[in-house]
Design a protein around this motif. Sequence first.
Motif, PDB file in Angstrom:
ATOM      1  N   MET B   1      -1.553  28.232  -7.010  1.00 15.71           N
ATOM      2  CA  MET B   1      -0.263  27.551  -6.971  1.00 15.71           C
ATOM      3  C   MET B   1       0.767  28.202  -7.898  1.00 15.71           C
ATOM      4  O   MET B   1       1.931  27.840  -7.884  1.00 15.71           O
ATOM      5  N   GLN B   4       3.547  30.706  -6.046  1.00 17.27           N
ATOM      6  CA  GLN B   4       4.077  30.260  -4.766  1.00 17.27           C
ATOM      7  C   GLN B   4       5.598  30.353  -4.758  1.00 17.27           C
ATOM      8  O   GLN B   4       6.248  30.200  -5.788  1.00 17.27           O
ATOM      9  N   ILE B   7       7.830  25.184  -1.924  1.00 18.14           N
ATOM     10  CA  ILE B   7       7.122  23.959  -2.326  1.00 18.14           C
ATOM     11  C   ILE B   7       6.066  23.644  -1.264  1.00 18.14           C
ATOM     12  O   ILE B   7       6.382  23.632  -0.071  1.00 18.14           O
ATOM     13  N   PRO B   8       4.811  23.427  -1.655  1.00 22.37           N
ATOM     14  CA  PRO B   8       3.776  23.151  -0.644  1.00 22.37           C
ATOM     15  C   PRO B   8       4.031  21.834   0.078  1.00 22.37           C
ATOM     16  O   PRO B   8       4.545  20.883  -0.525  1.00 22.37           O
ATOM     17  N   THR B  10       2.758  18.709   1.024  1.00 23.00           N
ATOM     18  CA  THR B  10       1.658  17.762   0.773  1.00 23.00           C
ATOM     19  C   THR B  10       2.096  16.341   1.154  1.00 23.00           C
ATOM     20  O   THR B  10       1.554  15.362   0.638  1.00 23.00           O
ATOM     21  N   SER B  11       3.091  16.268   2.030  1.00 24.74           N
ATOM     22  CA  SER B  11       3.643  14.942   2.381  1.00 24.74           C
ATOM     23  C   SER B  11       2.614  14.059   3.099  1.00 24.74           C
ATOM     24  O   SER B  11       2.679  12.835   2.996  1.00 24.74           O
ATOM     25  N   TYR B  13      -0.531  13.691   2.435  1.00 26.91           N
ATOM     26  CA  TYR B  13      -1.309  12.989   1.401  1.00 26.91           C
ATOM     27  C   TYR B  13      -0.480  11.862   0.789  1.00 26.91           C
ATOM     28  O   TYR B  13      -0.982  10.782   0.497  1.00 26.91           O
ATOM     29  N   MET B  14       0.807  12.161   0.578  1.00 26.36           N
ATOM     30  CA  MET B  14       1.688  11.142  -0.003  1.00 26.36           C
ATOM     31  C   MET B  14       1.772   9.923   0.918  1.00 26.36           C
ATOM     32  O   MET B  14       1.637   8.779   0.464  1.00 26.36           O
ATOM     33  N   ALA B  16      -0.350   9.025   3.214  1.00 28.19           N
ATOM     34  CA  ALA B  16      -1.662   8.344   3.229  1.00 28.19           C
ATOM     35  C   ALA B  16      -1.820   7.458   1.994  1.00 28.19           C
ATOM     36  O   ALA B  16      -2.270   6.308   2.086  1.00 28.19           O
ATOM     37  N   GLY B  17      -1.420   7.983   0.835  1.00 30.07           N
ATOM     38  CA  GLY B  17      -1.540   7.243  -0.425  1.00 30.07           C
ATOM     39  C   GLY B  17      -0.725   5.964  -0.402  1.00 30.07           C
ATOM     40  O   GLY B  17      -1.237   4.875  -0.707  1.00 30.07           O
ATOM     41  N   TYR B  18       0.532   6.077  -0.010  1.00 31.51           N
ATOM     42  CA  TYR B  18       1.397   4.886   0.003  1.00 31.51           C
ATOM     43  C   TYR B  18       0.939   3.893   1.071  1.00 31.51           C
ATOM     44  O   TYR B  18       0.994   2.677   0.855  1.00 31.51           O
ATOM     45  N   ILE B  20      -2.115   3.399   2.123  1.00 34.01           N
ATOM     46  CA  ILE B  20      -3.313   2.704   1.620  1.00 34.01           C
ATOM     47  C   ILE B  20      -2.935   1.670   0.560  1.00 34.01           C
ATOM     48  O   ILE B  20      -3.440   0.544   0.566  1.00 34.01           O
ATOM     49  N   ALA B  21      -2.009   2.047  -0.337  1.00 34.69           N
ATOM     50  CA  ALA B  21      -1.584   1.106  -1.390  1.00 34.69           C
ATOM     51  C   ALA B  21      -0.993  -0.154  -0.766  1.00 34.69           C
ATOM     52  O   ALA B  21      -1.342  -1.278  -1.161  1.00 34.69           O
ATOM     53  N   PHE B  22      -0.138   0.018   0.233  1.00 34.19           N
ATOM     54  CA  PHE B  22       0.481  -1.148   0.872  1.00 34.19           C
ATOM     55  C   PHE B  22      -0.547  -1.952   1.670  1.00 34.19           C
ATOM     56  O   PHE B  22      -0.493  -3.181   1.680  1.00 34.19           O
ATOM     57  N   VAL B  24      -3.820  -2.215   1.078  1.00 35.49           N
ATOM     58  CA  VAL B  24      -4.697  -2.954   0.146  1.00 35.49           C
ATOM     59  C   VAL B  24      -3.970  -4.185  -0.408  1.00 35.49           C
ATOM     60  O   VAL B  24      -4.519  -5.289  -0.425  1.00 35.49           O
TER      61      VAL B  24
END
Lengths: 232, 79
Positions: B1, B4, B7-8, B10-11, B13-14, B16-18, B20-22, B24
């Motif tokens: 990294m 580079q 900017i990679p 990685t949206s 993953y972002m 997916a994260g949000y 899952i948070a909502f 749960v």
Amino acid sequence: MQPKPVVLRILDVISILVLGIAAYLALVIAPTERVMGDVQRIFYFHVGTAWTALLGFIFAAVLSVIYLITKDRKWDRIQVAAIEVSLVFFLITIVLGSIWARPVWNTWWTWDPRLTTATITELIYIAYFMLRQGIDDPDRRARFGAIYALLGGLSAPITFFAIRLFRTIHPVVIGGSNPEADGSFSMTGDMLNVFFFALFTFTIIFIDLFWNRIRLGDLQEKVEQLKLKVMM
Amino acid sequence: MFFQETIPDTSGYMIAGYAIAFIVMGLYVLSFYLRSRNLKQDLAMLEEMDKSVVETDVNLSKPTKQVKSVTKKGRQKQP
């Protein structure tokens, strides 16, 4: 059951609003971190939930002491509420951390001291609820729960300080730095604003859920009392 | 990294994260509603049972007095 207090209803609405605003700030307003990209935005909710969850576990330990002194089961119900909400928040913390780690550390999971202590903490409190289920006598259950939560509360500061005491790849973003960390970054002014707003948001949501959970516990207690009365 | 140029992305993953948070948090709030509804149903049922138990106690005490009076009369008639 008593009707929901107006203050709690207002708090419910505020919680939803601040959650929406926090998500907007984290996803849209906060600048994109150059090395990690968008996945860094997970950080705001990750730390926000971790902060409230760890404080919740410590708060539950304090409530245990109050219960052991007063022997009033009201404190047991409040303690259960604090632990349950903290457990859910900490689950979100762990899952978000794992998702962040995949592109940054190139793995979903590693047995790093922070991740290990966090997992142990989560398991301790899952076991707390499982063990409580096995005790029928309410006073014994409350006494056991208080002692368990008091000892379990030690895991919260251990988890918090794990990245400051042990060799770890977990970044220390607030109050220090870790040269061996992978995925560290310096927060800009905008990032800091969003970060503090996320902390505020999850504190508000925690209070709201905590209050609602206490009311649920009171209702549960009422049902249990009536069940005993009818059976006798 | 380190070297580079862009900017990679990685949206994914972002998101997916949000998500899952909502999810749960949403499930947890839903569990509040369901548990509260079940407890209210239990409470209503138990209150009904409690009421019927009280009524049964009252009804049981009434026939006992009648039996006594019949017995008295029976005894009076016997001689």
